[in-house]
Design a protein around this motif. Structure first.
Motif, PDB file in Angstrom:
ATOM      1  N   SER A 149       0.825  -1.216   0.000  1.00  0.00           N
ATOM      2  CA  SER A 149       0.000   0.000   0.000  1.00  0.00           C
ATOM      3  C   SER A 149       0.859   1.266   0.000  1.00  0.00           C
ATOM      4  N   GLU A 150       2.099   1.138  -0.485  1.00  0.00           N
ATOM      5  CA  GLU A 150       3.022   2.273  -0.544  1.00  0.00           C
ATOM      6  C   GLU A 150       2.463   3.444  -1.355  1.00  0.00           C
ATOM      7  N   ILE A 151       2.590   4.639  -0.809  1.00  0.00           N
ATOM      8  CA  ILE A 151       2.297   5.866  -1.552  1.00  0.00           C
ATOM      9  C   ILE A 151       3.607   6.339  -2.192  1.00  0.00           C
ATOM     10  N   GLY A 152       3.547   6.830  -3.413  1.00  0.00           N
ATOM     11  CA  GLY A 152       4.744   7.358  -4.054  1.00  0.00           C
ATOM     12  C   GLY A 152       5.233   6.520  -5.214  1.00  0.00           C
ATOM     13  N   GLY A 153       4.430   5.542  -5.638  1.00  0.00           N
ATOM     14  CA  GLY A 153       4.780   4.736  -6.792  1.00  0.00           C
ATOM     15  C   GLY A 153       4.476   5.427  -8.115  1.00  0.00           C
ATOM     16  N   THR A 154       3.769   6.555  -8.043  1.00  0.00           N
ATOM     17  CA  THR A 154       3.560   7.359  -9.256  1.00  0.00           C
ATOM     18  C   THR A 154       3.960   8.802  -8.956  1.00  0.00           C
ATOM     19  N   PHE A 155       4.395   9.499  -9.993  1.00  0.00           N
ATOM     20  CA  PHE A 155       4.747  10.913  -9.847  1.00  0.00           C
ATOM     21  C   PHE A 155       3.505  11.707  -9.415  1.00  0.00           C
ATOM     22  N   GLU A 156       2.347  11.273  -9.899  1.00  0.00           N
ATOM     23  CA  GLU A 156       1.100  11.980  -9.568  1.00  0.00           C
ATOM     24  C   GLU A 156       0.835  11.974  -8.060  1.00  0.00           C
TER      25      GLU A 156
END
Ligand code: FE
Ligand code: FE
Ligand code: ZN
Length: 277
Positions: A149-156
């Motif tokens: 559930s990591e946040i930050g896998g997309t630039f968005e």
């Protein structure tokens, strides 16, 4: 030009890390602000700080890149974990003000089931609670592999955090090459395209540091397993193109490859060799 180094341990003090890195042939380094179990940080002795400043200047070091604890999760579903994370963030940023260089990188967090949007809000909230207008430190959100559930896998996602932070002039991004590859960005086939995307979504001016790692796994695997330069799926030619890309000129490149001291010395030598140094 490039600054390159690796993670060192702060056990013997800050000046000792700079001395060790000079011995490695490098001119930047990273360190974890607290031990992996998440204990408290120690105060920085004045003599150590003075010796550090002297060494950084004499050896023309680039910016140093501190790394927050892996145990710090600003968007855990567990409230106590979130509060502990905010405590760690505040203490770490306090400590950073005493140090030169002033780049502090951390993993945005894992929402542990709350959902992406809730995670993004909580991370931004924590940053708003911890940042003060007088701070000199630039806080870097690390690009993540997007595992679990990591946040930050997309630039968005990173941009969504940044736009919610009031003092967003103090926020930057640390680009981890293994993580962005594992998240699906084609660093090997189209690094120009990846940077264009980064610029469109976040803005290249926020790019302040690079974690320079090959990856054990194929693009998009969302695994986050680092590999030695040239021994992974990104490959040496692509790693070289990344290091030498003009948009990344002058940034600190931190190796987080699975190596012992000799391995790091060899990789630092390889990278500097690309620049004829
Ligand atoms: Fe990291
Ligand atoms: Fe990293
Ligand atoms: Zn990683």
């Amino acid at each position: 030009m490039i600054y390159v180094g690796c993670h060192l341990t702060v056990a013997d003090g800050y000046a000792a890390m700079a001395e060790k890195m000079t011995g490695f042939g490098g001119n930047t380094f990273a360190w974890f602000t607290r031990n992996p179990r998440g204990g408290r940080t120690k105060a920085v002795p004045r003599e150590d700080l003075q010796a550090l400043r002297g060494r950084l200047e004499a050896e023309k070091f680039g910016p140093l890149v501190a790394h927050g604890s892996y145990t710090m999760n600003l968007c855990s579903a567990n409230e106590q974990t979130r509060l502990n994370g905010l405590d760690m963030l505040r203490q770490d940023l306090e400590r950073m003000e005493a140090l030169p260089g002033n780049l502090y990188n951390f993993h945005p967090g894992s929402h542990t089931g709350q959902g992406e949007q809730a995670g993004i809000e909580q991370i931004a909230q924590a940053l708003n609670a911890a940042l003060r207008p007088d701070m000199k430190t630039v806080v870097l959100l690390e690009t993540m592999a997007g595992k679990g559930s990591e946040i930050g896998g997309t630039f968005e996602q990173l941009q969504e955090i940044i736009e919610r932070v009031r003092l967003r002039e103090k926020i930057g991004v640390c680009f981890d090459t293994c993580h962005t590859w594992d998240a699906g960005y084609d660093l090997a086939g189209d690094f120009d395209g990846v940077l264009r995307r980064f610029d469109d979504v976040i803005g290249l001016e926020r790019l302040k540091a690079v974690h320079f790692n090959d990856s054990k796994n194929p693009r998009g695997s969302r695994k986050d397993r680092h590999e030695k330069l040239g021994q992974g799926q990104i490959g040496l030619e692509a790693m070289k193109r990344i290091a030498m890309h003009p948009a990344l000129s002058g940034l600190p490149f931190i190796l987080e490859t699975p190596n012992d001291d000799d391995g790091y010395i060899a990789e630092i030598h390889t990278v500097l060799g690309w620049f004829g140094g």
